[in-house]
Design an enzyme around this catalytic site. Sequence first.
Site, mmCIF file in Angstrom:
data_model
loop_
_atom_site.group_PDB
_atom_site.id
_atom_site.type_symbol
_atom_site.label_atom_id
_atom_site.label_comp_id
_atom_site.label_asym_id
_atom_site.label_seq_id
_atom_site.Cartn_x
_atom_site.Cartn_y
_atom_site.Cartn_z
ATOM 1 C CE LYS A 291 -2.530 -0.908 3.765
ATOM 2 N NZ LYS A 291 -1.842 -2.128 4.463
ATOM 3 N NE ARG B 12 8.705 -4.582 6.127
ATOM 4 C CZ ARG B 12 7.762 -4.076 6.257
ATOM 5 N NH1 ARG B 12 7.186 -3.398 5.155
ATOM 6 N NH2 ARG B 12 6.963 -4.223 7.238
ATOM 7 N NE ARG C 292 8.149 -2.680 11.024
ATOM 8 C CZ ARG C 292 6.940 -2.177 10.824
ATOM 9 N NH1 ARG C 292 7.149 -1.612 9.797
ATOM 10 N NH2 ARG C 292 5.873 -2.823 11.015
ATOM 11 N NE ARG D 54 2.345 -6.300 11.078
ATOM 12 C CZ ARG D 54 3.447 -5.973 10.305
ATOM 13 N NH1 ARG D 54 4.527 -6.989 10.579
ATOM 14 N NH2 ARG D 54 3.184 -5.192 9.414
#
Length: 262
Positions: free
Chosen positions: A55, A169, A202, A213
């Site tokens: 997004k 990531r 992260r 999530r």
Amino acid sequence: MSLTVSGSQASTIDSVLAPDSPEALSISLPADRNQLAEQIKLRRIVVLGPPGGGKGTLADALAADLGICHLSTGDVLRAEVKSGSALGKSLKEIMDRGELVPFQIVVDIVVNRLQQPDCAKGYLLDGSPRRVAEAEALEKRLAEKHISTEIAIDLQVPDSDIQARLEGRRLCPKCGAIYHVSFKKPRVDGKCDLDGTALIQRSDDNASVIAERLKVYHQETAPVSGFYESRGLRTAINARGSASEVEALVLKILWRPDVFGF
Ligand SMILES: [Zn+2]
């Protein structure tokens, strides 16, 4: 814990609009992006999709191409805290306690932000609304200001893809640049291209947190798609491809919505 794409989810994704669909292939975008920006028909945009579904990347690229504002809810809330306003101070207390900011406050801040001059030509909203009640409150408040969302782009990405994207990531803690161990490798392994800082993962980009999530997303946020669907504003697109393929498809939809029956 492994996440596999269920049959129904995979077939849903296969049946939505993709960058190589006949409608999309029938359109060639003008090479002159200024000309394209002037001719874009839909400019008040909500971007929906799972965490890690692209997004923010899509909204950044579109905002730059179209000269409209990109409002990431997280950034907007952090900016309010940083401003030191009375509202910012109470937000900081809520966030420091690890609680979710009540959606009425998010809606207030977002609606105020959308009335600033940089959003006059249009907006991309990313990160909210996260609940159906929030979507209802947002659209009601916007309508009072004679603003209305024109399209909700719903990015469809299977959970298994999200898991791979997020687990790989890596982030530069100094400048915020984002890399990926497979899809966007830094020039030197483990180091930021821009400043040489050691990259980090992260803490919430690990398998079990990602699964949680995604579960919250499917239960609470995905129904927001239904809210925009019921208003005839939702377009689901297959966002499994590269960021540039997804952006080109979205530009085509915003430029020639008639071709897509929108
Ligand atoms: Zn860096």
